[in-house]
Design a protein around this motif. Sequence first.
Motif, short mmCIF file in Angstrom:
data_model
loop_
_atom_site.label_atom_id
_atom_site.label_comp_id
_atom_site.label_asym_id
_atom_site.label_seq_id
_atom_site.Cartn_x
_atom_site.Cartn_y
_atom_site.Cartn_z
N SER A 201 51.45 -2.83 -33.30
CA SER A 201 51.97 -4.13 -32.86
C SER A 201 51.46 -5.29 -33.72
O SER A 201 51.92 -6.42 -33.56
CB SER A 201 51.61 -4.37 -31.40
OG SER A 201 50.19 -4.50 -31.25
N GLY A 266 59.26 1.07 -34.92
CA GLY A 266 59.46 0.34 -33.68
C GLY A 266 59.48 1.23 -32.45
O GLY A 266 58.64 2.14 -32.31
N PRO A 267 60.45 1.03 -31.54
CA PRO A 267 60.49 1.83 -30.30
C PRO A 267 60.56 3.33 -30.55
O PRO A 267 59.97 4.11 -29.80
CB PRO A 267 61.76 1.31 -29.61
CG PRO A 267 61.95 -0.07 -30.14
CD PRO A 267 61.48 -0.02 -31.57
N ARG A 268 61.28 3.75 -31.59
CA ARG A 268 61.41 5.19 -31.85
C ARG A 268 60.07 5.78 -32.30
O ARG A 268 59.72 6.90 -31.92
CB ARG A 268 62.49 5.45 -32.89
CG ARG A 268 63.89 5.09 -32.41
CD ARG A 268 64.92 5.34 -33.49
NE ARG A 268 65.06 6.75 -33.80
CZ ARG A 268 65.76 7.23 -34.83
NH1 ARG A 268 66.35 6.38 -35.66
NH2 ARG A 268 65.85 8.53 -35.04
N ARG A 270 57.10 4.50 -31.47
CA ARG A 270 56.25 4.48 -30.28
C ARG A 270 56.59 5.63 -29.34
O ARG A 270 55.71 6.20 -28.69
CB ARG A 270 56.39 3.13 -29.56
CG ARG A 270 55.76 1.97 -30.33
CD ARG A 270 55.61 0.74 -29.46
NE ARG A 270 56.91 0.17 -29.10
CZ ARG A 270 57.57 -0.70 -29.85
NH1 ARG A 270 57.05 -1.12 -31.00
NH2 ARG A 270 58.73 -1.19 -29.45
N SER A 271 57.87 5.99 -29.29
CA SER A 271 58.28 7.11 -28.45
C SER A 271 57.65 8.42 -28.92
O SER A 271 57.23 9.26 -28.11
CB SER A 271 59.80 7.22 -28.44
OG SER A 271 60.23 8.34 -27.69
#
Length: 285
Positions: A201, A266-268, A270-271
């Motif tokens: 982040s 990003g979100p992927r 973090r997933s």
Amino acid sequence: MTPPSSAVERARRALGARLREIRTDASLSGRDLGRLAGWHSSKISKIEYGRQVPSEADLRIWCLHCGVEDQAADLVESLRAIDEMYTEWRRVQRTGMRKHQQSAVPLYERTARFRIYEPSLVPGLFQTREYAHALMSAVITFRGIPDDADEAVAARMDRQKVVKAGVHRFAVVLEEAALRARIGGADVMAGQLGHLLTLASQPNVSLGIIPASIDRVIWPMSGFWIFDEGRVLVETPSAELAITQPREIGIYTKAFAELSESAVYGPRARSLITGALEALDAPPN
């Protein structure tokens, strides 16, 4: 990408080819140059084909008898770069790991842009204290070197100031395997993966993960770090390879760009990290 030792051999052969070109441009045979320098002609052949490493004095004598003394300084710098490329771990770490950790601080501090690829481990700048200690303890045992894990970990944690400073940029690409290789057990890995989520982040950090399930455009390779545009470090089980030749750096730069394109962010990303966290609680198959 070839093994690091192959890069050293290529550099030696490139130096030999350059010396052969200098000799032929001077219209000298290997026998002629050997006679002028007071060497056996076989020495000329061994140097030109990378089977023998010349000394700095050899390079100056070579240039003297070929009438290109102005090229001696550049050739000596090339030789020194080759000597620097391959550093035996037992020589660097004969008193433990702390000094090696501390020796890298000036390079880290002057680097503005880090590009880091790791296939199986979290890179040192992003490691938790517990993860670093577990990893270094294993390395110390494997290499049979003095146990200074506590001091070495403290030095590694101190190096991480460059991440927190906010003035350096970090582009990091990890294989998904690096998230799932258990270093230090489930609790240590849980802390490490949580730390990765926090670091991802930060505005000066770009963290990409290459999913294990994708169809590969470029294959997994040995981990490497690119420091600005001037140096690449590759770590192997036996040595650390420092690459400073622009052409070689260009190969790693291209490799990093292609690996980056295979990563998710990003979100992927973090997933994938949270998936590895959840897998820590899953019962073994």
